[in-house]
Design an enzyme around this catalytic site. Sequence first.
Site, PDB file in Angstrom:
ATOM      1  N   ASP A   1      -1.611   0.857  -0.187  1.00  0.00           N
ATOM      2  CA  ASP A   1      -0.950   0.569  -1.458  1.00  0.00           C
ATOM      3  C   ASP A   1      -1.692   1.300  -2.557  1.00  0.00           C
ATOM      4  O   ASP A   1      -2.823   1.697  -2.366  1.00  0.00           O
ATOM      5  CB  ASP A   1      -1.105  -0.929  -1.772  1.00  0.00           C
TER       6      ASP A   1
ATOM      7  N   ASP B   1      -0.549  -6.357   0.057  1.00  0.00           N
ATOM      8  CA  ASP B   1      -0.957  -7.576  -0.646  1.00  0.00           C
ATOM      9  C   ASP B   1       0.223  -8.502  -0.859  1.00  0.00           C
ATOM     10  O   ASP B   1       0.061  -9.695  -0.943  1.00  0.00           O
ATOM     11  CB  ASP B   1      -1.618  -7.236  -1.985  1.00  0.00           C
TER      12      ASP B   1
ATOM     13  N   ASP C   1       5.021  -7.315   2.327  1.00  0.00           N
ATOM     14  CA  ASP C   1       4.306  -6.387   3.205  1.00  0.00           C
ATOM     15  C   ASP C   1       4.090  -6.969   4.588  1.00  0.00           C
ATOM     16  O   ASP C   1       3.599  -6.276   5.479  1.00  0.00           O
ATOM     17  CB  ASP C   1       2.924  -6.047   2.619  1.00  0.00           C
TER      18      ASP C   1
END
Length: 1207
Positions: A468, A789, A793
Site C-alpha cells: 500500500d 490495512d 484488503d
Amino acid sequence: MGDMTNSDFYSKNQRNESSHGGEFGCTMEELRSLMELRGTEAVVKIKETYGDTEAICRRLKTSPVEGLPGTAPDLEKRKQIFGQNFIPPKKPKTFLQLVWEALQDVTLIILEIAAIISLGLSFYHPPGESNEGCAAAQGGAEDEGEAEAGWIEGAAILLSVICVVLVTAFNDWSKEKQFRGLQSRIEQEQKFTVVRAGQVVQIPVAEIVVGDIAQVKYGDLLPADGLFIQGNDLKIDESSLTGESDQVRKSVDKDPMLLSGTHVMEGSGRMLVTAVGVNSQTGIIFTLLGAGGEEEEKKDKKGKMQDGNVDSSQSKAKQQDGAAAMEMQPLKSAEGGDADDKKKANMHKKEKSVLQGKLTKLAVQIGKAGLVMSAVTVIILVLYFTVDTFVVNKKPWLPECTPVYVQYFVKFFIIGVTVLVVAVPEGLPLAVTISLAYSVKKMMKDNNLVRHLDACETMGNATAICSDKTGTLTTNRMTVVQAYIGDVHYKEIPDPSSISDKTMELLVNAIAINSAYTTKILPPEKEGALPRQVGNKTECGLLGFVLDLKQDYEPVRSQVPEEKLYKVYTFNSVRKSMSTVIKLPDESFRMYSKGASEIVLKKCCKILNGAGEPRVFRPRDRDEMVKKVIEPMACDGLRTICVAYRDFPSSPEPDWDNENDILNDLTCICVVGIEDPVRPEVPEAIRKCQRAGITVRMVTGDNINTARAIAIKCGIIHPGEDFLCLEGKEFNRRIRNEKGEIEQERIDKIWPKLRVLARSSPTDKHTLVKGIIDSTHTEQRQVVAVTGDGTNDGPALKKADVGFAMGIAGTDVAKEASDIILTDDNFSSIVKAVMWGRNVYDSISKFLQFQLTVNVVAVIVAFTGACITQDSPLKAVQMLWVNLIMDTFASLALATEPPTETLLLRKPYGRNKPLISRTMMKNILGHAVYQLTLIFTLLFVGEKMFQIDSGRNAPLHSPPSEHYTIIFNTFVMMQLFNEINARKIHGERNVFDGIFRNPIFCTIVLGTFAIQIVIVQFGGKPFSCSPLQLDQWMWCIFIGLGELVWGQVIATIPTSRLKFLKEAGRLTQKEEIPEEELNEDVEEIDHAERELRRGQILWFRGLNRIQTQIEVVNTFKSGASFQGALRRQSSVTSQSQDVANLSSPSRVSLSNALSSPTSLPPAAAGRECDSHRLPLAPPAPAPGRAGGQGLGNQRTWGSWSPLGPGG
C-alpha cells in the site's frame, strides 16, 4: 481461572447470577436469550419486555451518552454477575503428555526393547556355568567382574533414550509456551473503544463488561454482543455466524442486534454491550466446540470459526452449480469469485510450507537409506557369526549355550538399531522448530509480530511485494499544503483574511461536520512536538487545515452533535467520497460532501468565487481546473480532496436512498492538496529489496499522478526505465477479454512490468496478487507478499503467500487475515522479515550440512566396522551421545545464527531450489572423506601408532579398550571442529566470521567439549571408554583441528568442476499436486487411499488434456466456434475441484453433471460421470483410442469403461 474447564466456568457464572440477579434490572439469562433473536423478532421482544434500548440502558445502570462511571467496584460487580469477556483457552499439554508423545518414536521404541532384552539376558546365568566352550569367537577369558557388568550397556542405552526423550519433550514444551505467549500478546494488543464517564477510552478487549457503551467503526471485529443504540449507515458482515455473505444493515428500529465475531464493513455507531465471553454468540459456539477445539482453532481463534462456516455453506453451493459457476465467476468476481477464492485461500494456507515440504522429503529419503544400511549390518553380523561358529569351527548348538548365543544376537541387533538411530536425522524437525521459534522471538524486536510460524520462512523466498502507499511507504501524517479557494491557487496555506467570510464559514462547517466525530487533533504530548492526530488521517489533515486558518472546529461540532446528523453516507471504496446531511433551522437540508477531487468535481455544477458567491461551473471549466490545479498538485505527490455542499428544500423531502440524484449538482467550496511525506527510511529499504531480487509494486487507491510521484520518491520506479503505471480501470480493460472474463495470459503480459496500480479497488488488488501467484510466465513460481490495512484488503492478504497487516492503522479484519503484523506500520520492517526468512533457510542448510556429514561417517564406520571386525568401532551408547550432541545441540547452535546484511545481496532461492546445493554436497562429501580416512587409519593401524593393545575382535563383555576410545574421541573432536566449518554454506573462506555475535554457538561448542572430556575420562564401562593420556588427547584434538585446514582445501576446489554432484531435497512441481488437491478431509484418508486419489487426479488431468486436444482438433475441422473447447476447459477446472471435494473415491458427485446441462455437451456429461472411475480402467488403450478412431468422435470416451457407458 484459565485452567477451569468451560462447564465449570459456566456453572459458576450461573450460580453467581442467580444470587445477584436483583442488583440490575435484567439477568444474564434474559440478555442471553434476547441476543439469540434476530431482526424484527428482536425489536418486538425489546418493545414488549423493556420498552426500548434506553430502558435497557437504565436497567443496566449505564448512560447511552456518558457510558459507565468506570469505578473499580462497579466493574468488578459486573464481571462477577455477567462474566468476563474472555473465553478460557484449551488446557496446554502437560510435560508428561509431551514426554509420552516423544516416546512414540519408532526407533526409540526398538532401542528400548533391545535394551530391555539385553538387560534381561545379562542377569540370566545358565546352570552348570559351562559356557566357556560355547563360542570360540569369545577370545580372551573374561574377568569375573566383567561378566557382572554385562547389564551396563543395556542400562546405558535406556538412560540415553530417556535423555533424548526429555530433551525432545522440553523443546516441545517451550515451543508451546512461546506460542501461548505470542497468542496472549496478540490478544492483549487488541483494544476496543468504549465510552466511560463521558470520556472515549481504548481498553483491552478482555476488560469490556456488560453495560459498556462501545464505539464501533469501519473495520472492527466486534468483541462482544450488543444492541445498536445510534449510528449511521452501519453494515455488518455476519457470514462468520450465519454463512450469508450479504452485508446486513443495522438500524435501531429494524435490526439492532450486533453479534461478537462479526465484522463492521461500513459506517460507524455505538452499541450497548449485553453479553460477553462465554455468553456471547461466539463464546457459545466455542463452548460447543469444547473450549476452542484443537490448537488450530486456538491459532486462528476467530478467523477459523468464521471460515469454517462460510466454507461449508459455500462448498455445498459449489457442488450444485459446479460448471455454471465457473462460467459466470469472472463477471462478478467481487461476490461469486469469493466463494472459490476463500476456499482456495484456506487450502493455500494449509499447504505445507516450502521448507517443510523439502525437509520431509529429504528426511524420508535418508531414513530409507538408513533402514537398508542397518538391516544389512544386522544380517551380515548374524551370518558371519553363525557361519564362523557352527560351520567353520563345527560347534554343536548346546542348550546351555543358548543364552550366550542370544546375547550375541541381541548385541548385533543393538548395533543395527544404533546405525539406524544415527542415520535418521531426527534433529531436522527440531532444527526447524528452534530456528523458527528463535526467529519469531527476535522478529518481535524488529516490529514483526508473526502469527503463523511458516510465514517467516516463506518470506525468505519472496520475489514480489505489493505494498500500500498510505502509511506503509508514507508517514501517514497528512497536512494540507496547497489549496484552491475562491478562484485562487495558493501554493501554501492562505492568509485567513484573504478568504471571504461566507466561504470560510462554509468551509469550516463542511470540514467539521462532514468527518467522523472520533477524528480529532489533540495537543502534542511533549513540548515542541507535532500535534497528535487521532482517527482518520485524511480527516485529521483537513481539521489541521481549519486550525491553520485560525478557526476552530470544536464549537461547530458541539452546536451540531452527532445525534443531530440527519443522514450520513460513509466513505467506502466504491463511493470514494463521504457526505453528511444536516437539517438547517429553517427546516431545509444541507449536505456537505468531500472526496477524491476528480470524482466530486464531476458532480459539481457550481463553484464559489472570490466573494463566496456560487458561479456556474461547466465541464469546460472543470477540464481547465484539472489541468491547471489538480494535475500540478498530483505531480507534486499530493492527494487532492474536493470539499463541496448542496442545499435541498424542506418539502418535498428528497429521496435519500437514491444516491445518484442526491450526490449531484454540488457546489464546490475548495480543492486542497494534502501531503503525506515519504518515510525517510523507505527509499533505502526499497533499494535493498531490489538488490535482493524482490520487485516492489505499489497498489493504491490514489490518483495516478500522485502515485507516480510518490513511487519516484521511494525509488520504486526510476525515470527512463521501462515500466507500467496503470489505473484500476485500464488494468481491468487490459486483463479481461470481450466477455469480461479475466485471462491469465493477459495478466502475464502486464504484471512483469507493472510497478504502480493507482485508483485500484480491493478486487483489483486481489486479482493482481492472484494473477502473479498463478502465473507460469517465469520458471520459478512467484512468491508474493502483500501489505494491507483496510477491511477490504482481507481477500488479497489471504491469497498472498505472506500477508502483512498494519499494527497501528490496520483494522481487525486485516489483522485476522494476515500472517505477520507490522507493529510499526513501516515498510523497512518488511525488509527485516525478508532477512530473517532467508536466515531461517540458511540456518537449516547449515545444520543439514553438518548433520549429514556426521550421519554419512557414522553409518559407514558402523557398517564397515561391523562387517570387517564383527563389532562396531562406535558403541551403541557412544552413537547415541554423538546423535544427541550432533542433533540437538548442533541444531541449537546453528539455528540461532543472527542474520547479516549480506543475506540481502543474493537473489531469492525460489520454490524448487534444492535444500542441499552443490557447494554443500561438496562440503559434506569432502569432510566425510577426511573423517573416514582418519578413522579407518586409526581402526586398522592405530594400535601400532600409539603402541597400545588392539581393540578389534574383543570378546563379548571385554573391558573397554584405549584403542576404541581414541577412535570415539577423535570422531567427536572432528565433529566439533566441523561444526565451525558448517557455519558457512556458500563456500566462504572465513568460517570464524561473526562467531562471537552468537554466544549460544560458543557456549554449546565449549560445553560439548567439556562433557566429552568427562565422558572419556570418567565414562568407563557404560560409555565403553577407558581414560586417555594427555598425548593421546593432543593427537585427537590435532586431528580434529585438521578439519578446519581441510575445510580451506575443499573451499579451493571450484564447484563448477564437480558436475557429477547431485543436489538433494528439491520439491518438484509434481509433488505439490497432492497438497493442493487434498482438501479439508485429509485427516480421514489413509495413505493408500491418498495414493489412489492422487492417481485418480493425475489420470483425470491426463484425460482432460487429451479430450481438450481432441476437441480443439474437431473445432478446427468443423470450423465451428472455438467456445466449445473453452467451455470444456472451464468445466474441467470445476471438475477437478469437485474431485478434490470427494471424501472418498467411491462416492461420486453426479450433481454437477446432472444439474448443469448448459455448460457441457451431452457426450461430456456422460464422460463426466465416467471419468471419476477412470483409474479402474485399463490404462493402456487411452492413447490408442485418442490417436485412432477417437479423433472424429467424442462419444467413444463415453463407452470406454469396464462397466459400460453410464456405469
